[in-house]
Design an enzyme around this catalytic site. Structure first.
Site, PDB file in Angstrom:
ATOM      1  N   ASN A 149      -5.392   7.441  -5.824  1.00  0.00           N
ATOM      2  CA  ASN A 149      -5.964   8.141  -5.888  1.00  0.00           C
ATOM      3  C   ASN A 149      -5.463   9.662  -6.158  1.00  0.00           C
ATOM      4  O   ASN A 149      -5.164  10.790  -5.447  1.00  0.00           O
ATOM      5  CB  ASN A 149      -6.126   8.485  -3.893  1.00  0.00           C
ATOM      6  CG  ASN A 149      -4.360   8.286  -3.256  1.00  0.00           C
ATOM      7  OD1 ASN A 149      -3.963   8.237  -3.655  1.00  0.00           O
ATOM      8  ND2 ASN A 149      -5.362   9.511  -2.155  1.00  0.00           N
ATOM      9  N   HIS A 209       1.624   5.379  -1.800  1.00  0.00           N
ATOM     10  CA  HIS A 209       0.862   6.390  -2.543  1.00  0.00           C
ATOM     11  C   HIS A 209       2.497   7.081  -3.333  1.00  0.00           C
ATOM     12  O   HIS A 209       3.189   7.823  -2.806  1.00  0.00           O
ATOM     13  CB  HIS A 209       0.318   7.802  -1.416  1.00  0.00           C
ATOM     14  CG  HIS A 209      -0.707   7.143  -1.032  1.00  0.00           C
ATOM     15  ND1 HIS A 209      -2.388   7.254  -1.712  1.00  0.00           N
ATOM     16  CD2 HIS A 209      -0.905   6.295   0.062  1.00  0.00           C
ATOM     17  CE1 HIS A 209      -2.694   6.685  -0.931  1.00  0.00           C
ATOM     18  NE2 HIS A 209      -2.350   6.572   0.406  1.00  0.00           N
ATOM     19  N   ASP A 245       1.348   3.010   3.804  1.00  0.00           N
ATOM     20  CA  ASP A 245       0.187   3.988   3.692  1.00  0.00           C
ATOM     21  C   ASP A 245       1.261   4.887   2.899  1.00  0.00           C
ATOM     22  O   ASP A 245       0.844   6.033   3.817  1.00  0.00           O
ATOM     23  CB  ASP A 245      -0.534   3.933   4.593  1.00  0.00           C
ATOM     24  CG  ASP A 245      -0.911   5.090   3.608  1.00  0.00           C
ATOM     25  OD1 ASP A 245      -1.451   5.403   2.868  1.00  0.00           O
ATOM     26  OD2 ASP A 245      -2.370   5.234   4.987  1.00  0.00           O
ATOM     27  N   LEU A 248      -4.928   9.636   7.654  1.00  0.00           N
ATOM     28  CA  LEU A 248      -6.105   8.745   8.592  1.00  0.00           C
ATOM     29  C   LEU A 248      -5.676   7.629   7.584  1.00  0.00           C
ATOM     30  O   LEU A 248      -5.140   6.806   6.459  1.00  0.00           O
ATOM     31  CB  LEU A 248      -6.845   9.886   7.557  1.00  0.00           C
ATOM     32  CG  LEU A 248      -7.644  10.547   7.771  1.00  0.00           C
ATOM     33  CD1 LEU A 248      -8.158  11.618   6.667  1.00  0.00           C
ATOM     34  CD2 LEU A 248      -8.101  10.703   8.888  1.00  0.00           C
ATOM     35  N   HIS A 300     -10.644   1.502   2.544  1.00  0.00           N
ATOM     36  CA  HIS A 300     -10.175   2.712   3.132  1.00  0.00           C
ATOM     37  C   HIS A 300     -11.904   2.667   4.086  1.00  0.00           C
ATOM     38  O   HIS A 300     -12.863   3.022   3.625  1.00  0.00           O
ATOM     39  CB  HIS A 300     -10.361   4.191   2.366  1.00  0.00           C
ATOM     40  CG  HIS A 300      -9.795   4.675   3.672  1.00  0.00           C
ATOM     41  ND1 HIS A 300      -8.206   5.570   3.405  1.00  0.00           N
ATOM     42  CD2 HIS A 300     -10.834   5.473   4.202  1.00  0.00           C
ATOM     43  CE1 HIS A 300      -8.806   5.992   4.872  1.00  0.00           C
ATOM     44  NE2 HIS A 300      -9.583   6.730   5.322  1.00  0.00           N
ATOM     45  N   HIS A 320      -4.673  -0.777   6.258  1.00  0.00           N
ATOM     46  CA  HIS A 320      -4.212   0.164   7.488  1.00  0.00           C
ATOM     47  C   HIS A 320      -4.614   0.332   8.774  1.00  0.00           C
ATOM     48  O   HIS A 320      -5.262   1.270   9.487  1.00  0.00           O
ATOM     49  CB  HIS A 320      -4.072   1.790   6.864  1.00  0.00           C
ATOM     50  CG  HIS A 320      -5.067   2.192   5.828  1.00  0.00           C
ATOM     51  ND1 HIS A 320      -5.988   2.416   6.130  1.00  0.00           N
ATOM     52  CD2 HIS A 320      -4.903   2.981   5.224  1.00  0.00           C
ATOM     53  CE1 HIS A 320      -6.872   2.803   5.214  1.00  0.00           C
ATOM     54  NE2 HIS A 320      -5.599   3.105   4.562  1.00  0.00           N
ATOM     55  N   HIS A 371       0.733  -1.257   0.103  1.00  0.00           N
ATOM     56  CA  HIS A 371       0.359  -0.200  -0.087  1.00  0.00           C
ATOM     57  C   HIS A 371       0.795   1.208  -0.334  1.00  0.00           C
ATOM     58  O   HIS A 371       1.306   1.249   0.624  1.00  0.00           O
ATOM     59  CB  HIS A 371      -0.702   0.223   1.125  1.00  0.00           C
ATOM     60  CG  HIS A 371      -1.841   1.259   1.188  1.00  0.00           C
ATOM     61  ND1 HIS A 371      -3.315   1.420   1.811  1.00  0.00           N
ATOM     62  CD2 HIS A 371      -1.631   2.376   0.943  1.00  0.00           C
ATOM     63  CE1 HIS A 371      -3.602   2.145   1.585  1.00  0.00           C
ATOM     64  NE2 HIS A 371      -3.385   2.643   1.493  1.00  0.00           N
ATOM     65  N   ALA A 408      -3.117  18.526   5.859  1.00  0.00           N
ATOM     66  CA  ALA A 408      -3.124  17.106   4.929  1.00  0.00           C
ATOM     67  C   ALA A 408      -3.005  16.279   6.022  1.00  0.00           C
ATOM     68  O   ALA A 408      -2.050  15.919   6.431  1.00  0.00           O
ATOM     69  CB  ALA A 408      -2.257  17.630   3.607  1.00  0.00           C
ATOM     70  N   LYS A 420     -10.320  -0.131  -5.130  1.00  0.00           N
ATOM     71  CA  LYS A 420      -9.234   0.540  -3.802  1.00  0.00           C
ATOM     72  C   LYS A 420     -10.573   1.430  -3.509  1.00  0.00           C
ATOM     73  O   LYS A 420     -11.342   2.451  -4.630  1.00  0.00           O
ATOM     74  CB  LYS A 420      -8.646   1.380  -3.881  1.00  0.00           C
ATOM     75  CG  LYS A 420      -8.353   2.215  -3.045  1.00  0.00           C
ATOM     76  CD  LYS A 420      -7.768   1.085  -1.792  1.00  0.00           C
ATOM     77  CE  LYS A 420      -8.083   1.900  -0.126  1.00  0.00           C
ATOM     78  NZ  LYS A 420      -6.277   2.917  -0.146  1.00  0.00           N
TER      79      LYS A 420
HETATM   80  C1  NCD Z   1      -3.143   9.165   2.241  1.00  0.00           C
HETATM   81  C2  NCD Z   1      -3.055  10.358   0.715  1.00  0.00           C
HETATM   82  O1  NCD Z   1      -2.390  11.492   0.720  1.00  0.00           O
HETATM   83  O2  NCD Z   1      -2.821  10.000  -0.244  1.00  0.00           O
HETATM   84  N1  NCD Z   1      -3.210   9.612   3.196  1.00  0.00           N
HETATM   85  C3  NCD Z   1      -3.686   9.241   4.429  1.00  0.00           C
HETATM   86  O3  NCD Z   1      -3.514  10.219   5.593  1.00  0.00           O
HETATM   87  N2  NCD Z   1      -3.308   7.924   4.960  1.00  0.00           N
HETATM   88  C4  NCD Z   1      -4.658   8.399   1.499  1.00  0.00           C
HETATM   89  C5  NCD Z   1      -5.121   7.489   2.537  1.00  0.00           C
HETATM   90  O4  NCD Z   1      -4.752   6.118   2.776  1.00  0.00           O
HETATM   91  O5  NCD Z   1      -6.178   7.291   3.198  1.00  0.00           O
HETATM   92 ZN    ZN Z   2      -3.242   4.841   1.880  1.00  0.00          ZN
END
Ligand code: NCD
Ligand code: ZN
Length: 349
Positions: A44, A18, A250, A222, A139, A177, A16, A266, A102
């Protein structure tokens, strides 16, 4: 093979992550490709990755940034929207690059505005995923006004996850997560169709780290960090040897300016600069370093039905300094453990 100050394990994967896009992609890919063999890449983006064509184009952009010496392979995912049709599930399951869908309940996290407002209305799509044996990544939070932010995950289990798994008992689900004892209890009771990823930061920290003595935006992600008893349940789960739990960082970069913001910090923590090393610290702290390999390198591949990586990497007990900031395109970001030391390092064999 391990001794007190060195450990050689099968090359790990991150289930997982980003990676973002554009000018930040070179930075995130450089970090993820250092030693991870593969990573499940979250969809995302803005706009999100919704079709197999989107995924193929994003795959190419990622691959262009992979250093020559690295074998890193991105495993692509598609973002489930209210417009996703059964045909898209068939296409995805026949596609070599795409490995999962997802589901973001609309508005629950960063770039979740394209997500699902009524989970039940996606049931026909889940039926097809169950049939095609393509995993659904969740999620797992509700964000309605009646639910406290610290209860969002537990309420999702009751309201959505339990009905979903009753309706689709063979649907392969990754509960992403996880952050609570409730989630751990749920996984213990349901594996082998539902597995869970656990982040390094949810193992390392609890909400006191984020809130006591002043708010620290670097820890805001999150699902939000919970109280210590939940952190302890996650530590026990990750090091238990149960194949239902595997590594998913994550790692979610945000420029410092959007995190250290008077309103609307954020959500997301950046750990890709030190991911495996952070997990190693955690496992060692519990005297469970011998359990790291299964968690980081075996159980995720097994769940996804992919071969385990065939080569190895070497971790040594060697401290190094995490910089205060990392450059991130035209911006900078504050990584987890900024200005502190990490006790492990991955070194060439
Ligand atoms: C993630 C993001 O910034 O893309 N943020 C996070 O707090 N984990 C999105 C997600 O996985 O919730
Ligand atoms: Zn994530």
């Amino acid at each position: 093979m391990s001794s007190s100050d060195s450990l050689t394990i099968t090359r790990p994967d991150d289930w997982h992550v980003h990676l973002r896009d554009g000018e930040t992609l070179p930075h995130t890919v450089r970090d993820i490709a250092r030693y991870f063999g593969r990573a499940i890449v979250m969809p995302n983006l803005v706009p999100p990755v919704v079709t197999v064509q989107d995924a193929a184009a994003y795959y190419e952009r990622i691959k262009r940034e992979v250093p020559e010496a690295s074998q890193f392979e991105p495993l692509m995912t598609l973002y489930l929207t209210e417009q996703t049709r059964i045909e898209a599930v068939r296409q995805a399951s026949n596609d070599e690059l795409v490995h999962a869908f997802k589901l973001y309940p609309a508005g629950t996290t960063t770039h979740a505005e394209f997500g699902i407002r009524s989970i039940e209305s996606s049931y026909p799509v889940f039926a097809e995923m169950e049939k095609q044996e393509i995993p659904l990544l969740l999620h797992a939070e509700v964000n309605t006004d009646d639910v406290d932010i610290f209860d969002r995950e537990a309420v999702f289990i009751d309201r959505h996850l339990i009905p979903l798994t009753r309706q689709f008992p063979d649907l392969r689900i990754v509960f992403e997560h996880i952050t609570t004892t409730t989630a751990v209890q749920y996984i213990e009771a349901t594996f082998d169709k539902v597995a869970a990823t656990i982040t390094a930061h949810h193992l390392m920290y609890n909400r006191n780290d984020m809130l006591a003595g002043g708010m620290r935006p670097v820890y805001y992600c999150l699902p939000i960090l919970k109280r210590k008893q939940h952190q302890q349940a996650l530590l026990k789960a990750a090091t238990s040897g149960n194949p239902a739990y595997f590594l998913g960082t994550d790692s979610a970069p945000h420029p410092r300016s959007t995190k250290e913001n008077s309103c609307g910090c954020a959500a997301g923590c950046y750990t890709a600069h030190a991911a495996l090393e952070l997990y190693a610290e955690v496992f060692e702290g519990l005297g469970k370093l011998d359990r790291l390999e299964n968690f980081a390198s075996h159980f995720g591949a097994d769940f996804y039905g992919l071969p385990r990586n065939s080569d190895t990497i070497k971790l040594v007990k060697q401290s190094w300094d995490v910089p205060d900031t990392i450059s991130f395109g035209a911006n900078e970001l504050v990584p987890i453990k900024a200005g502190q030391q990490v006790a492990f390092k991955v070194v060439p064999e």
